[in-house]
Structures are given as C-alpha cells and as structure tokens.
Write an enzyme that holds these catalytic residues in place. Structure first.
Site: not given
Ligand SMILES: O=C(O)CCC(=O)C(=O)O
Ligand SMILES: [Fe+2]
Ligand SMILES: C=C1C[C@]23C[C@@]1(O)CC[C@H]2[C@@]12CCC[C@@](C)(C(=O)O1)[C@H]2[C@@H]3C(=O)O
Length: 358
Positions: A286, A296
């Site tokens: 991701h 955000r």
């Molecule tokens: O900020 C997000 O939506 C994802 C954060 C993320 O992937 C993480 O902290 O590992």
């Molecule tokens: Fe993550």
C-alpha cells in the site's frame, strides 16, 4: 525484550532521514521531495476496470469469519464496522493528533526520535530506502507517551496522554478480537497458536501506535505521502481521517483507493500473518498520496507477537504438497531483515531461496 526497540537499536537511522521538512514554510515542492510518479499512481476514484472495492466487514455479521478469510486471501486489506470503539474516542484521537502536528516544527523537534530509538517525532522508518523524501511526518508511541508529550506541552500534556493510552487499550482489545477471527478463519485453535493469549493484560504481544500526518502539499502530482510498502506486523489497524489518499496494490489491476468510511477502521494483514498462514493471506502493498487542500492524518496500530516467539505456519496448515514457505522468524529477526532489505525481506527468508543459496 521489546522487538521493535531492539531492532531500532541494531539498525540506527541517520538524522537526515528522521528530521522532517518545515512543510508549512515551503510554497513550491522542493527537488528533495519530487518523485517521478506516473498516472497509474493517480487512479480514478470510480471503478472502470471492475477491480472491485476493498471489502467492508460488519463485525456483528454471522458470516464474519468467512468474510474475513476471503478478504485476507483476496485482498490483504479490509475495513471493519460495528467494531465497538467509541466514536467519541476516535474524534478525540484525531483532535489530539492534529493538535500535535499543528505545532511549529521547532517545537515538534523537542520530541524528535533519536537515531536508535523508536518513539517520538520524525520521518517514517522506510525513508532510508528512497532517494527522495516523503511528504509526511510521524509520531510513534508505545504505552505512555508522557516523556515526549511533556517536552511538547510542559503544562498541558495530560489529555493527550490519557487519550493515547485509552485508545491503545481499546484498539489492543479489538486487534486481538480480529486476530482471533483471522486465526479461526484458517481453522486454527488456541492449541495451534499457544502464544496468542488475548485479554491477558497484553503482557505477551507487542505493539506500536504510530500517528501519521500528511500536510497540505503544493504539488501532489509529484509528491509521495508514504511510499509503497507492506506492514511488518501480524496485523495493523488503521484509523484514517475523512480525507482519502491510501491505496492498495491489486494484482493485474494497479492501485485501488481505500475510501474513508466514517467510523470504520482499516485492517491490514501484515508480513508475519502472511508467513503464519503459509502464504494463504496476502500482505497488501500500500501507499499514501497527498493532496493540495486537506491535511490528512491517520493512526496506525502495529501488532506483533511476543518477542521470544518464532512465527511459522502451524502444522495444520502444511503438508508434503504445501511445505512451509518461509523459515521461522521472531518479530525482531524479521524487523532486522526489513530494516536492511526492505521489500526484499520476505523473499530472503523464503525456504526455496534459502536452499537455492546453499
Ligand atoms: O496513512 C495511511 O492511510 C496508511 C499508513 C500506513 O500505511 C502505515 O502507517 O504503515
Ligand atoms: Fe502501512
Ligand atoms: C513495528 C514497526 C512497523 C514499522 C517499522 C516498525 O519497526 C516501527 C515503525 C513502523 C512504521 C510506521 C510508519 C510506516 C512504516 C512502513 C514505517 O516506515 O515505520 C511502519 C513500519 C512497517 O510496517 O514496516
């Protein structure tokens, strides 16, 4: 032994990969933060290719176990509703997180993470693997954040600490409930996973609460909020604000957005769960993109096993046709491999690679 702290001690990070930019002070995206992104990184928010959308599971649904198995096998990410975390707590959590990141940079730097430590303010750990810097900042907590919060607000840190501690208690219970669902969906019982002792005062597991902030960005088309990665945990529970930006990579499709749903939490299956399930559950790649108008924030809870546990698939999940795909690893060993080899860490502990190298 705390696996995360031990791993950070063995793999210190340079200060230039800890101290964030003064995001508010720049009007143009600096070269240091300019990435070459393609249009594939900015997919349409509709679903023209029939990729489907990230599953949403109502935890009170009688089919929750089956739905969980399907989501973990097909996606490695899903959202949960009716999870029992009070809405007011999520609102307070977001408020306190924004309060922290709204402070001027010089004040946030009073609580900066030191090179060998894992708590405090700074850039995400994975920054060391990229030539360009990410458009984000973070703050990591385990247990009481008092030590750092006192540096940020000498006379006004109690509420911040209370909210962060209360959230860790609630999200810890929920994470263990969802882990129980995941293990149950693989047909595993308490006898198969003896180290998993939910509700035991969380003496055994290890976890990290990580607050993420993605400030408003002058040129989102060339900036990266959080670069593509999989989580090193067993599972991660994430509260994202109403501003989108999180995307998950789908085979043969590309990046698919994880649309914010008010009150829902995102669950990521981590690398250790992929290992434990002998590859049945995906550990989803991701990334996070930023935007020009909204600051955000997200709050991630990374959950892992006790420090002395070797993660490997229980015998029920293996046979001669499906031998263990990976060699057993502790969380510390895996975090060390990740700190050195990043997205190649899983490949390096794969049994066939290991044999081929001999
Ligand atoms: O900020 C997000 O939506 C994802 C954060 C993320 O992937 C993480 O902290 O590992
Ligand atoms: Fe993550
Ligand atoms: C337990 C962990 C997960 C994490 C690496 C770490 O050892 C501590 C920091 C965590 C974090 C938070 C921000 C995003 C992330 C990818 C990063 O750079 O540091 C995650 C790490 C991870 O999941 O590998």
């Amino acid at each position: 032994m705390n696996s995360i702290s031990e791993s950070f001690k063995s793999n210190p990070v340079n200060l230039d990969r800890i101290i964030p930019l003064d995001f508010k002070a720049v009007l143009k995206l600096p070269d240091s933060h300019t990435w070459s992104l393609s249009t594939a990184d900015h997919p349409p928010t509709t679903d023209p290719f029939g990729a489907g959308s990230v599953p949403v599971i109502d935890l009170t649904d009688p089919n929750a176990v089956l739905l969980t198995r399907h989501a973990c096998e097909q996606w490695g990410v899903f959202q949960v509703t009716n999870h029992g975390i009070p809405v007011d707590l999520l609102i307070e959590l977001e408020f306190q997180t924004r309060r922290l990141f709204s402070l001027p940079l010089d004040q946030k730097l009073l609580a900066v993470r030191s090179p060998e430590a894992f708590t405090g303010y700074g850039l995400a750990r994975i920054s060391t693997f990229f030539p360009k810097l990410m458009w984000s900042e973070g703050f990591s907590i385990t247990g009481s954040p008092m030590e750092h919060a006192r540096q940020l607000w000498p006379h006004d840190h109690t509420k911040f600490c209370d909210v962060m501690e209360e959230y860790q208690r609630e999200i810890g219970d929920l994470t263990e409930r969802i882990l129980g669902l995941m293990l149950g969906s693989l047909g595993l019982t308490r006898d198969d996973v003896r180290w998993f002792k939910p509700k035991d005062g969380r003496k055994h597991s290890q976890a990290l609460l990580h607050l993420n902030s993605y400030p408003v960005c002058p040129d989102p088309s060339q900036a990266m909020g959080l670069a593509p990665h999989t989580d090193s945990s067993l599972l991660t529970l994430l509260h994202q604000s109403s501003t989108g930006g999180l995307q998950v990579l789908r085979d043969n499709v590309g990046w698919v957005p994880v649309h914010p749903i008010a009150g829902a939490l995102v669950v990521n299956t981590g690398d250790l769960m992929h290992i434990l399930s002998n590859g049945q559950f995906k550990s989803a790649m991701h990334q996070v993109l930023v935007n020009e108008t909204h600051h955000r924030i997200s709050i991630a809870y990374f959950y892992g096993p006790p420090g002395d546990v070797n993660i490997s698939p229980p015998t029920k999940l293996t046979n001669h046709k499906h031998p263990p795909l990976y060699r057993p690893v502790t969380w510390k060993e895996y975090l060390d491999a990740k700190a050195m080899h990043f997205n190649k860490a899983l490949d390096l502990i794969r049994n066939d690679v290991h044999i081929a190298n001999r």
